[in-house]
Design a protein around this motif. Structure first.
Motif, PDB file in Angstrom:
ATOM      1  N   ARG A  26       0.809  -1.226   0.000  1.00  0.00           N
ATOM      2  CA  ARG A  26       0.000   0.000   0.000  1.00  0.00           C
ATOM      3  C   ARG A  26       0.844   1.279   0.000  1.00  0.00           C
ATOM      4  N   ASP A  27       1.780   1.410   0.933  1.00  0.00           N
ATOM      5  CA  ASP A  27       2.562   2.647   1.058  1.00  0.00           C
ATOM      6  C   ASP A  27       3.436   2.903  -0.167  1.00  0.00           C
ATOM      7  N   GLU A  28       4.101   1.859  -0.642  1.00  0.00           N
ATOM      8  CA  GLU A  28       4.956   2.003  -1.820  1.00  0.00           C
ATOM      9  C   GLU A  28       4.114   2.359  -3.060  1.00  0.00           C
ATOM     10  N   VAL A  47      -4.472   4.099  -6.450  1.00  0.00           N
ATOM     11  CA  VAL A  47      -4.133   2.905  -5.666  1.00  0.00           C
ATOM     12  C   VAL A  47      -5.374   2.055  -5.428  1.00  0.00           C
ATOM     13  N   GLN A  48      -6.474   2.701  -5.081  1.00  0.00           N
ATOM     14  CA  GLN A  48      -7.714   1.967  -4.850  1.00  0.00           C
ATOM     15  C   GLN A  48      -8.144   1.226  -6.121  1.00  0.00           C
ATOM     16  N   GLU A  49      -8.121   1.923  -7.240  1.00  0.00           N
ATOM     17  CA  GLU A  49      -8.515   1.305  -8.507  1.00  0.00           C
ATOM     18  C   GLU A  49      -7.579   0.154  -8.874  1.00  0.00           C
ATOM     19  N   THR A  50      -6.292   0.333  -8.631  1.00  0.00           N
ATOM     20  CA  THR A  50      -5.309  -0.704  -8.946  1.00  0.00           C
ATOM     21  C   THR A  50      -5.526  -1.950  -8.107  1.00  0.00           C
ATOM     22  N   VAL A  92       3.305  17.903  -4.418  1.00  0.00           N
ATOM     23  CA  VAL A  92       3.205  16.879  -3.386  1.00  0.00           C
ATOM     24  C   VAL A  92       4.404  17.030  -2.459  1.00  0.00           C
ATOM     25  N   ALA A  93       4.460  18.113  -1.735  1.00  0.00           N
ATOM     26  CA  ALA A  93       5.620  18.428  -0.904  1.00  0.00           C
ATOM     27  C   ALA A  93       5.871  17.392   0.172  1.00  0.00           C
ATOM     28  N   GLN A  94       4.814  16.767   0.706  1.00  0.00           N
ATOM     29  CA  GLN A  94       5.007  15.844   1.817  1.00  0.00           C
ATOM     30  C   GLN A  94       5.832  14.610   1.441  1.00  0.00           C
ATOM     31  N   PHE A  95       6.012  14.344   0.149  1.00  0.00           N
ATOM     32  CA  PHE A  95       6.769  13.167  -0.255  1.00  0.00           C
ATOM     33  C   PHE A  95       8.252  13.452  -0.398  1.00  0.00           C
ATOM     34  N   PHE A  96       8.664  14.664  -0.113  1.00  0.00           N
ATOM     35  CA  PHE A  96      10.063  15.016  -0.226  1.00  0.00           C
ATOM     36  C   PHE A  96      10.696  15.279   1.133  1.00  0.00           C
TER      37      PHE A  96
END
Length: 183
Positions: A26-28, A47-50, A92-96
């Protein structure tokens, strides 16, 4: 080996196996989807659709040991389709990793935040196949061999795309970097 057993259990109808696979990836998957789509809400939708597709199509997976590559191939296709349909992106600043340490000054925090924003913009400006390779290699820590399997291409192609992407990022970041201010 654990993925293989979980996939076989899932193919036999064990829903708990799906829950375990979901929890594991999920996280990755979310990080990858958010970096491709450019926003967390869109990434969550992808992610949900996948995972729904994964659950519905798991019986078609002939080699359970290749589950991760199969999942990420599906994820990347779904994300690209989503981007084409919606054509919108948000930072998406939170991913950096923009968490500020206690000893860090406000100025260095602002500079680091600006660097992350520039890096994000530079990655988003890459051609889609180069962007995908960069995301999988640098943000998901996947090996070249694993990326080749995920993207269904040769390792040489992945290396070439990485080389070109690095060159393009260097060029972009070199021009975008503000000149040093003399005081």
């Amino acid at each position: 080996m654990q993925d293989e057993l979980l996939v076989r259990r899932l193919q036999q109808g064990d829903r708990a196996a799906f829950d375990e696979l979901y929890t594991k990836y999920r996280d990755e998957a979310l990080r990858t989807a958010c970096l491709i789509t450019g926003s967390r809400p869109d990434g969550e939708d992808v992610v949900q659709e996948t995972f729904i597709q994964c659950y519905q199509m798991i019986c078609q997976l002939r080699d359970p040991s290749r589950f991760k590559y199969w999942l990420f191939r599906s994820l990347t296709r779904t994300a690209w389709k989503y981007c084409q349909r919606h054509r919108k992106e948000e930072p998406v600043a939170q991913f950096f990793d923009d968490a500020m340490t206690a000893s860090e000054s406000a100025l260095s925090s602002v500079l680091r935040s600006e660097e992350h924003h520039q890096l994000y913009e530079a990655v988003q400006a890459l051609e889609p196949k180069q962007r995908m390779v960069v995301i999988l290699y640098y943000f998901n820590d996947m090996a070249v061999k694993d990326i080749a399997q995920t993207m269904n291409c040769r390792e040489g192609t992945v290396k070439s795309r990485l080389f070109t992407a690095r060159h393009n990022l260097q060029k972009t970041l070199r021009y975008d970097t503000p000149k040093e201010v003399q005081l």
